[in-house]
Design a protein around this motif. Structure first.
Motif, PDB file in Angstrom:
ATOM      1  N   THR A   1      -4.781 -10.067   1.526  1.00  0.00           N
ATOM      2  CA  THR A   1      -4.661  -9.491   0.191  1.00  0.00           C
ATOM      3  C   THR A   1      -3.198  -9.449  -0.254  1.00  0.00           C
ATOM      4  O   THR A   1      -2.333  -8.982   0.481  1.00  0.00           O
ATOM      5  N   ILE A   2      -2.960  -9.936  -1.456  1.00  0.00           N
ATOM      6  CA  ILE A   2      -1.637  -9.866  -2.071  1.00  0.00           C
ATOM      7  C   ILE A   2      -1.635  -8.664  -3.010  1.00  0.00           C
ATOM      8  O   ILE A   2      -2.574  -8.483  -3.789  1.00  0.00           O
ATOM      9  N   VAL A   3      -0.597  -7.860  -2.921  1.00  0.00           N
ATOM     10  CA  VAL A   3      -0.424  -6.740  -3.841  1.00  0.00           C
ATOM     11  C   VAL A   3       0.772  -7.062  -4.726  1.00  0.00           C
ATOM     12  O   VAL A   3       1.861  -7.357  -4.225  1.00  0.00           O
ATOM     13  N   ALA A   4       0.547  -7.032  -6.026  1.00  0.00           N
ATOM     14  CA  ALA A   4       1.615  -7.278  -7.000  1.00  0.00           C
ATOM     15  C   ALA A   4       1.781  -6.022  -7.845  1.00  0.00           C
ATOM     16  O   ALA A   4       0.799  -5.490  -8.363  1.00  0.00           O
TER      17      ALA A   4
ATOM     18  N   GLU B   1      -4.670   2.273  -1.883  1.00  0.00           N
ATOM     19  CA  GLU B   1      -5.414   2.302  -0.621  1.00  0.00           C
ATOM     20  C   GLU B   1      -6.900   1.996  -0.855  1.00  0.00           C
ATOM     21  O   GLU B   1      -7.517   1.236  -0.109  1.00  0.00           O
ATOM     22  N   GLU B   2      -7.470   2.566  -1.903  1.00  0.00           N
ATOM     23  CA  GLU B   2      -8.876   2.306  -2.236  1.00  0.00           C
ATOM     24  C   GLU B   2      -9.087   0.829  -2.578  1.00  0.00           C
ATOM     25  O   GLU B   2     -10.073   0.210  -2.163  1.00  0.00           O
ATOM     26  N   ALA B   3      -8.156   0.258  -3.322  1.00  0.00           N
ATOM     27  CA  ALA B   3      -8.259  -1.162  -3.692  1.00  0.00           C
ATOM     28  C   ALA B   3      -8.178  -2.046  -2.453  1.00  0.00           C
ATOM     29  O   ALA B   3      -8.925  -3.015  -2.329  1.00  0.00           O
ATOM     30  N   LEU B   4      -7.291  -1.717  -1.531  1.00  0.00           N
ATOM     31  CA  LEU B   4      -7.178  -2.497  -0.292  1.00  0.00           C
ATOM     32  C   LEU B   4      -8.437  -2.363   0.552  1.00  0.00           C
ATOM     33  O   LEU B   4      -8.894  -3.331   1.154  1.00  0.00           O
ATOM     34  N   ALA B   5      -9.026  -1.180   0.578  1.00  0.00           N
ATOM     35  CA  ALA B   5     -10.269  -0.971   1.323  1.00  0.00           C
ATOM     36  C   ALA B   5     -11.391  -1.835   0.753  1.00  0.00           C
ATOM     37  O   ALA B   5     -12.211  -2.368   1.503  1.00  0.00           O
ATOM     38  N   GLN B   6     -11.420  -1.996  -0.574  1.00  0.00           N
ATOM     39  CA  GLN B   6     -12.435  -2.840  -1.191  1.00  0.00           C
ATOM     40  C   GLN B   6     -12.149  -4.319  -0.972  1.00  0.00           C
ATOM     41  O   GLN B   6     -13.056  -5.132  -1.003  1.00  0.00           O
ATOM     42  N   SER B   7     -10.883  -4.662  -0.764  1.00  0.00           N
ATOM     43  CA  SER B   7     -10.509  -6.061  -0.543  1.00  0.00           C
ATOM     44  C   SER B   7     -10.979  -6.538   0.819  1.00  0.00           C
ATOM     45  O   SER B   7     -11.693  -7.528   0.913  1.00  0.00           O
ATOM     46  N   SER B   8     -10.543  -5.842   1.861  1.00  0.00           N
ATOM     47  CA  SER B   8     -10.982  -6.198   3.210  1.00  0.00           C
ATOM     48  C   SER B   8     -10.529  -5.141   4.207  1.00  0.00           C
ATOM     49  O   SER B   8      -9.538  -4.440   3.976  1.00  0.00           O
ATOM     50  N   ASP B   9     -11.247  -5.054   5.319  1.00  0.00           N
ATOM     51  CA  ASP B   9     -10.859  -4.136   6.389  1.00  0.00           C
ATOM     52  C   ASP B   9      -9.490  -4.514   6.944  1.00  0.00           C
ATOM     53  O   ASP B   9      -8.681  -3.647   7.275  1.00  0.00           O
ATOM     54  N   ALA B  10      -9.222  -5.821   7.031  1.00  0.00           N
ATOM     55  CA  ALA B  10      -7.942  -6.292   7.567  1.00  0.00           C
ATOM     56  C   ALA B  10      -6.783  -5.880   6.660  1.00  0.00           C
ATOM     57  O   ALA B  10      -5.717  -5.491   7.146  1.00  0.00           O
TER      58      ALA B  10
ATOM     59  N   GLY C   1      -9.015 -15.003  -0.905  1.00  0.00           N
ATOM     60  CA  GLY C   1      -8.619 -13.634  -0.583  1.00  0.00           C
ATOM     61  C   GLY C   1      -8.719 -12.746  -1.800  1.00  0.00           C
ATOM     62  O   GLY C   1      -9.634 -12.878  -2.610  1.00  0.00           O
ATOM     63  N   ALA C   2      -7.740 -11.856  -1.923  1.00  0.00           N
ATOM     64  CA  ALA C   2      -7.767 -10.904  -3.019  1.00  0.00           C
ATOM     65  C   ALA C   2      -6.356 -10.689  -3.555  1.00  0.00           C
ATOM     66  O   ALA C   2      -5.372 -10.858  -2.836  1.00  0.00           O
ATOM     67  N   LEU C   3      -6.316 -10.318  -4.820  1.00  0.00           N
ATOM     68  CA  LEU C   3      -5.079  -9.917  -5.469  1.00  0.00           C
ATOM     69  C   LEU C   3      -5.313  -8.531  -6.050  1.00  0.00           C
ATOM     70  O   LEU C   3      -6.273  -8.327  -6.791  1.00  0.00           O
ATOM     71  N   VAL C   4      -4.462  -7.601  -5.655  1.00  0.00           N
ATOM     72  CA  VAL C   4      -4.517  -6.243  -6.191  1.00  0.00           C
ATOM     73  C   VAL C   4      -3.288  -6.037  -7.050  1.00  0.00           C
ATOM     74  O   VAL C   4      -2.166  -6.277  -6.609  1.00  0.00           O
ATOM     75  N   LEU C   5      -3.509  -5.615  -8.277  1.00  0.00           N
ATOM     76  CA  LEU C   5      -2.410  -5.284  -9.181  1.00  0.00           C
ATOM     77  C   LEU C   5      -2.186  -3.780  -9.106  1.00  0.00           C
ATOM     78  O   LEU C   5      -3.058  -2.999  -9.508  1.00  0.00           O
ATOM     79  N   ASP C   6      -1.060  -3.384  -8.539  1.00  0.00           N
ATOM     80  CA  ASP C   6      -0.703  -1.973  -8.405  1.00  0.00           C
ATOM     81  C   ASP C   6      -0.013  -1.549  -9.694  1.00  0.00           C
ATOM     82  O   ASP C   6       1.143  -1.870  -9.919  1.00  0.00           O
ATOM     83  N   PHE C   7      -0.738  -0.837 -10.551  1.00  0.00           N
ATOM     84  CA  PHE C   7      -0.236  -0.461 -11.865  1.00  0.00           C
ATOM     85  C   PHE C   7       0.437   0.914 -11.878  1.00  0.00           C
ATOM     86  O   PHE C   7       0.651   1.480 -12.950  1.00  0.00           O
ATOM     87  N   ALA C   8       0.807   1.442 -10.737  1.00  0.00           N
ATOM     88  CA  ALA C   8       1.436   2.766 -10.689  1.00  0.00           C
ATOM     89  C   ALA C   8       2.690   2.826 -11.552  1.00  0.00           C
ATOM     90  O   ALA C   8       3.013   3.872 -12.121  1.00  0.00           O
ATOM     91  N   GLY C   9       3.406   1.717 -11.689  1.00  0.00           N
ATOM     92  CA  GLY C   9       4.629   1.688 -12.473  1.00  0.00           C
ATOM     93  C   GLY C   9       4.464   1.177 -13.887  1.00  0.00           C
ATOM     94  O   GLY C   9       5.446   1.015 -14.614  1.00  0.00           O
TER      95      GLY C   9
END
Length: 130
Positions: free
Chosen positions: A11-14, A107-116, A44-52
């Motif tokens: 998983t890539i987090v941007a 963390e929730e987004a990563l859990a939905q992406s994959s256990d790894a 895989g997966a891409l998670v966009l971390d919009f906290a900022g």
């Protein structure tokens, strides 16, 4: 636009920051292109971390719509995490919370992406592990 990226297993987090509007949306689209290709190629997966992210306009939402279509076509996953209240309201009003997977936390987004991906995140951030 600055786009901080991290990799957790498959998983890539941007993490973009600031405002995503008519000025910054083309920059975001260009910055996301190689990440979308990489995540799609790996299925895989891409998670966009919009906290900022403080604000997103319709032009920014269009960038996300195109990204979501591209990821679906490649059988990869795209999600958005940690929306600030103003951005969450924009997602709700525009019904983008029905178009994209929206998670309350990274963390929730990563859990939905994959256990790894979640395990790799917990290894990198031991204080976050439950």
């Amino acid at each position: 636009m600055q786009l901080d990226t991290r990799q957790y297993a498959d998983t890539i987090v941007a993490a973009p920051g600031g405002r995503i509007d008519h000025r910054s949306a083309p920059e975001l689209e260009a910055a996301l292109a190689p990440l979308l290709a990489e995540a799609g190629k790996a299925k895989g997966a891409l998670v966009l971390d919009f906290a900022g992210v403080e604000y997103i306009s319709s032009v920014g939402l269009r960038v996300l719509m195109i990204a979501a279509k591209q990821m679906r076509a490649q059988q990869a996953r795209l999600s958005v995490a940690a929306l600030q209240s103003v951005v969450a309201e924009i997602f709700t009003i525009s019904r983008f919370d029905k178009v994209l997977v929206v998670c309350a936390t990274l963390e929730e987004a990563l859990a939905q992406s994959s256990d790894a991906a979640l395990a790799a995140y917990h290894t990198a951030h031991p204080s976050s592990a439950a």
